[in-house]
Design a protein around this motif. Structure first.
Motif, PDB file in Angstrom:
ATOM      1  N   VAL A 130     -12.057 -16.401  17.600  1.00  0.00           N
ATOM      2  CA  VAL A 130     -11.960 -17.203  16.377  1.00  0.00           C
ATOM      3  C   VAL A 130     -11.110 -16.464  15.343  1.00  0.00           C
ATOM      4  CG1 VAL A 130     -13.274 -18.107  14.417  1.00  0.00           C
ATOM      5  CG2 VAL A 130     -14.097 -18.473  16.744  1.00  0.00           C
ATOM      6  N   GLU A 131     -11.354 -15.161  15.196  1.00  0.00           N
ATOM      7  CA  GLU A 131     -10.575 -14.362  14.243  1.00  0.00           C
ATOM      8  C   GLU A 131      -9.103 -14.343  14.618  1.00  0.00           C
ATOM      9  OE1 GLU A 131     -10.516  -9.818  12.531  1.00  0.00           O
ATOM     10  OE2 GLU A 131     -12.371 -10.608  13.383  1.00  0.00           O
ATOM     11  N   ALA A 132      -8.798 -14.173  15.898  1.00  0.00           N
ATOM     12  CA  ALA A 132      -7.408 -14.174  16.344  1.00  0.00           C
ATOM     13  C   ALA A 132      -6.764 -15.541  16.109  1.00  0.00           C
ATOM     14  CB  ALA A 132      -7.320 -13.788  17.812  1.00  0.00           C
ATOM     15  N   GLY A 133      -7.518 -16.613  16.356  1.00  0.00           N
ATOM     16  CA  GLY A 133      -6.998 -17.953  16.111  1.00  0.00           C
ATOM     17  C   GLY A 133      -6.709 -18.194  14.636  1.00  0.00           C
ATOM     18  N   LEU A 134      -7.599 -17.707  13.758  1.00  0.00           N
ATOM     19  CA  LEU A 134      -7.350 -17.830  12.313  1.00  0.00           C
ATOM     20  C   LEU A 134      -6.113 -17.048  11.898  1.00  0.00           C
ATOM     21  CD1 LEU A 134     -10.970 -17.564  10.881  1.00  0.00           C
ATOM     22  CD2 LEU A 134      -9.461 -19.559  10.808  1.00  0.00           C
ATOM     23  N   ASP A 135      -5.945 -15.854  12.450  1.00  0.00           N
ATOM     24  CA  ASP A 135      -4.753 -15.054  12.147  1.00  0.00           C
ATOM     25  C   ASP A 135      -3.481 -15.771  12.585  1.00  0.00           C
ATOM     26  OD1 ASP A 135      -6.342 -13.082  11.063  1.00  0.00           O
ATOM     27  OD2 ASP A 135      -6.253 -11.783  12.848  1.00  0.00           O
ATOM     28  N   ARG A 136      -3.501 -16.366  13.776  1.00  0.00           N
ATOM     29  CA  ARG A 136      -2.331 -17.115  14.265  1.00  0.00           C
ATOM     30  C   ARG A 136      -2.030 -18.308  13.373  1.00  0.00           C
ATOM     31  NH1 ARG A 136      -4.344 -15.905  19.447  1.00  0.00           N
ATOM     32  NH2 ARG A 136      -5.503 -17.855  19.473  1.00  0.00           N
ATOM     33  N   MET A 137      -3.072 -19.026  12.956  1.00  0.00           N
ATOM     34  CA  MET A 137      -2.852 -20.195  12.103  1.00  0.00           C
ATOM     35  C   MET A 137      -2.312 -19.763  10.744  1.00  0.00           C
ATOM     36  SD  MET A 137      -6.154 -22.521  13.126  1.00  0.00           S
ATOM     37  CE  MET A 137      -5.924 -23.695  11.815  1.00  0.00           C
TER      38      MET A 137
END
Length: 145
Positions: A130-137
């Motif tokens: 989830v954290e990696a996905g937020l960073d990508r977004m």
């Protein structure tokens, strides 16, 4: 198919005057069995959260929790959903998986042991995804690579 029979029987017991059509109860049983056949399989989601990863064991547990919530809390508002059939299919899948494991079928994980061994690490991996996905977004929105 014993899973289909168990899910249908459970729905009839819970709602004798409410006929339904579908195979979702049986699918809940198959999801449960698969959670004990390959609990470490990972799924990379696009919806509801891009980048979210879940193990098959987490998918199984989340399906059980959603159906318990539906059966006890939401059936008044979502009466057309066969919550009893979902729980019956889940129970049949659990019974099948536990029975196979107890008979010594090595393809099935010990239901208790697999939860003890994997639960914490699975949810840490999910939180990291989830954290990696937020960073990508955030980087896509800001225009930075």
């Amino acid at each position: 198919n014993p899973v289909l029979g168990a899910s249908s029987m459970n729905h009839v017991i819970c709602h004798p005057r409410n006929p339904v059509l579908g195979a979702s109860g049986m699918l809940m049983g198959l999801v449960t069995v698969d959670g004990f056949l390959d609990p470490q399989r990972r799924f990379h989601m696009i919806l509801p959260w891009p980048g979210l990863t879940l193990s098959m064991l987490q998918v199984t547990d989340l399906a059980l929790m959603a159906n318990l919530m539906g059966f006890f809390l939401l059936r008044r508002w979502f009466g057309a959903v066969a919550w009893g059939a979902h729980l019956g299919g889940t129970a049949a899948g659990l019974g099948f998986g536990c029975g196979a494991w107890l008979r010594g079928d090595q393809r099935f994980a010990d239901p208790w042991r697999v939860h003890v061994d994997q639960c914490g690490s699975d949810w840490r991996k999910t939180a990291d995804s989830v954290e990696a996905g937020l960073d990508r977004m955030a980087s896509l929105i800001s225009g930075r690579p």
